[in-house]
Design a protein around this motif. Structure first.
Motif, PDB file in Angstrom:
ATOM      1  N   ARG A  16       0.829  -1.214   0.000  1.00  0.00           N
ATOM      2  CA  ARG A  16       0.000   0.000   0.000  1.00  0.00           C
ATOM      3  C   ARG A  16       0.852   1.247   0.000  1.00  0.00           C
ATOM      4  NH1 ARG A  16      -2.982  -3.078   3.816  1.00  0.00           N
ATOM      5  NH2 ARG A  16      -2.094  -1.840   5.523  1.00  0.00           N
ATOM      6  N   ASN A  17       1.931   1.218   0.785  1.00  0.00           N
ATOM      7  CA  ASN A  17       2.831   2.378   0.796  1.00  0.00           C
ATOM      8  C   ASN A  17       3.490   2.583  -0.574  1.00  0.00           C
ATOM      9  OD1 ASN A  17       2.312   2.920   3.481  1.00  0.00           O
ATOM     10  ND2 ASN A  17       4.021   1.655   4.216  1.00  0.00           N
ATOM     11  N   GLU A  18       3.852   1.491  -1.230  1.00  0.00           N
ATOM     12  CA  GLU A  18       4.447   1.600  -2.560  1.00  0.00           C
ATOM     13  C   GLU A  18       3.446   2.168  -3.556  1.00  0.00           C
ATOM     14  OE1 GLU A  18       6.625  -1.196  -5.933  1.00  0.00           O
ATOM     15  OE2 GLU A  18       5.955  -2.052  -4.021  1.00  0.00           O
ATOM     16  N   GLN A  19       2.195   1.747  -3.448  1.00  0.00           N
ATOM     17  CA  GLN A  19       1.164   2.265  -4.348  1.00  0.00           C
ATOM     18  C   GLN A  19       0.934   3.753  -4.115  1.00  0.00           C
ATOM     19  OE1 GLN A  19      -2.557   0.166  -4.038  1.00  0.00           O
ATOM     20  NE2 GLN A  19      -3.244   0.830  -6.060  1.00  0.00           N
ATOM     21  N   ARG A  20       0.911   4.165  -2.853  1.00  0.00           N
ATOM     22  CA  ARG A  20       0.759   5.592  -2.557  1.00  0.00           C
ATOM     23  C   ARG A  20       1.944   6.377  -3.099  1.00  0.00           C
ATOM     24  NH1 ARG A  20      -0.225   3.733   2.819  1.00  0.00           N
ATOM     25  NH2 ARG A  20      -2.454   3.414   3.235  1.00  0.00           N
ATOM     26  N   GLY A  21       3.147   5.832  -2.932  1.00  0.00           N
ATOM     27  CA  GLY A  21       4.331   6.516  -3.458  1.00  0.00           C
ATOM     28  C   GLY A  21       4.280   6.687  -4.963  1.00  0.00           C
ATOM     29  N   LYS A  22       3.841   5.649  -5.675  1.00  0.00           N
ATOM     30  CA  LYS A  22       3.708   5.754  -7.121  1.00  0.00           C
ATOM     31  C   LYS A  22       2.674   6.802  -7.507  1.00  0.00           C
ATOM     32  CE  LYS A  22       5.116   1.034  -8.319  1.00  0.00           C
ATOM     33  NZ  LYS A  22       4.689  -0.260  -8.925  1.00  0.00           N
ATOM     34  N   ILE A  29       4.888  14.430 -11.279  1.00  0.00           N
ATOM     35  CA  ILE A  29       5.354  14.481 -12.670  1.00  0.00           C
ATOM     36  C   ILE A  29       4.312  15.148 -13.556  1.00  0.00           C
ATOM     37  CG2 ILE A  29       5.959  13.066 -14.671  1.00  0.00           C
ATOM     38  CD1 ILE A  29       7.168  11.056 -12.711  1.00  0.00           C
ATOM     39  N   ALA A  30       3.039  14.782 -13.342  1.00  0.00           N
ATOM     40  CA  ALA A  30       1.970  15.393 -14.144  1.00  0.00           C
ATOM     41  C   ALA A  30       1.900  16.894 -13.909  1.00  0.00           C
ATOM     42  CB  ALA A  30       0.632  14.736 -13.814  1.00  0.00           C
ATOM     43  N   LEU A  31       2.089  17.324 -12.660  1.00  0.00           N
ATOM     44  CA  LEU A  31       2.062  18.749 -12.350  1.00  0.00           C
ATOM     45  C   LEU A  31       3.203  19.484 -13.053  1.00  0.00           C
ATOM     46  CD1 LEU A  31       0.831  21.080 -10.735  1.00  0.00           C
ATOM     47  CD2 LEU A  31       2.327  20.458  -8.830  1.00  0.00           C
ATOM     48  N   ILE A  32       4.393  18.871 -13.049  1.00  0.00           N
ATOM     49  CA  ILE A  32       5.544  19.490 -13.730  1.00  0.00           C
ATOM     50  C   ILE A  32       5.272  19.619 -15.227  1.00  0.00           C
ATOM     51  CG2 ILE A  32       7.971  19.169 -14.336  1.00  0.00           C
ATOM     52  CD1 ILE A  32       8.353  17.833 -11.617  1.00  0.00           C
TER      53      ILE A  32
END
Length: 306
Positions: A16-22, A29-32
């Protein structure tokens, strides 16, 4: 059995933590990407208004030599020739890169190949100090030292491409040196050992093996320094003279895209021709930054293929 099945199908805490990190990484990235596209759209919409709204011919703009947006010529066309600024920007950028490259390579070779210990103790702090100096300080130093020196040695007012070249040389030298050091350190150690084992001297190894293997990285450093020089505004504005005229020599006042932008953008009304042509200059700067980045990526890919 049901408990085992449920435990196997339930995501663990680390998953779950890995999914949140992704998800957070994707949002960042989308914001940039959105911000970059918004900047491109804003500058392009303002810059292209010169040609689509005000009816300025793009060839007259790029190749004209008279810059006076408030007046028109005998044919009724506005005098918005940007060639003097484009030429001035390229002249100071190329000349500063030509001057800085030998010094940067020499300093990098000393730090990596000749005296790594002393180089790290002496040159590294100096380079870091030069990187942290604000542009306005470089401009004041150029105005107080370089301009009078150019005036006394070469004559004229002292303002011009030559003074701008010296200022930009000092400004881009730390960047080119640091990236060249990284390029030399990236050369595998067994290259040096093999060369020395074959009977080559240390200088032969440096010149014919290490430097040649580091050519893609060195070229990337030079292009990166040119991109830094091309976009510099304040320091170059203080020493180049800000005369929107075609450069006739290295010691006559000239102008760059950035110097005209910084002087005029606050003195025009949004939406007028005088303001739109400045945005057109900004669009040229943005496109040139894109070109420099593409060149850097191409050089990096060429080095990776080797």
């Amino acid at each position: 059995m049901e408990d085992v099945k449920k435990a196997l199908l339930t995501k663990s805490k680390s998953a779950r933590n890995e999914q949140r990190g992704k998800a957070i990484s994707f949002i960042c990235i989308a914001l940039i990407v959105i911000v970059v596209l918004a900047i491109f759209y804003f500058v392009a919409s303002k810059g292209l208004a010169t040609f689509f709204t005000d009816g300025v011919n793009i060839f007259d703009f790029l190749f004209g030599t008279t810059w006076n947006p408030g007046t028109v010529d005998a044919s009724g066309n506005p005098e918005v020739g940007a060639l003097p600024m484009i030429a001035g920007s390229f002249f100071v950028t190329v000349l500063s890169a030509l001057v800085a490259t030998p010094f940067a390579i020499g300093a990098a070779v000393f730090m990596v190949e000749i005296s790594p210990k002393n180089g790290t103790k002496i040159l590294q702090p100096v380079i870091e100090l030069l990187v942290g100096i604000p542009s306005v300080v470089y401009g004041f130093i150029g105005l107080s030292v370089i301009v009078p020196a150019v005036r006394s040695v070469f004559g004229g007012t002292g303002f011009g491409i030559l003074a701008g070249t010296f200022v930009l040389f000092i400004m881009i030298l730390p960047t080119v040196t640091t990236m060249t050091v990284d390029a030399l350190k990236a050369v595998p150690r067994y290259y040096r050992e093999a060369s020395l084992a074959l009977g080559a001297t240390r200088w032969q190894t440096i010149y014919k093996v290490v430097l040649r293997a580091a050519v893609p990285g060195i070229l990337t450093a030079v292009v990166f320094g040119m991109a830094r020089a091309f976009g510099e505004a304040l320091a170059i504005q203080m020493v180049i003279g800000n005369a929107a005229l075609m450069p006739t020599s290295l010691t006559t006042p000239a102008a760059t895209l950035t110097s005209i932008l910084t002087m005029g953008i606050g003195n025009t009304v949004m939406g007028t021709l005088e303001n739109n042509v400045l945005w057109s200059l900004a669009l040229i700067l943005l496109l040139m930054s894109l070109v420099f980045n593409i060149v850097i990526r191409l050089i990096g890919k060429k080095g990776a293929l080797k």
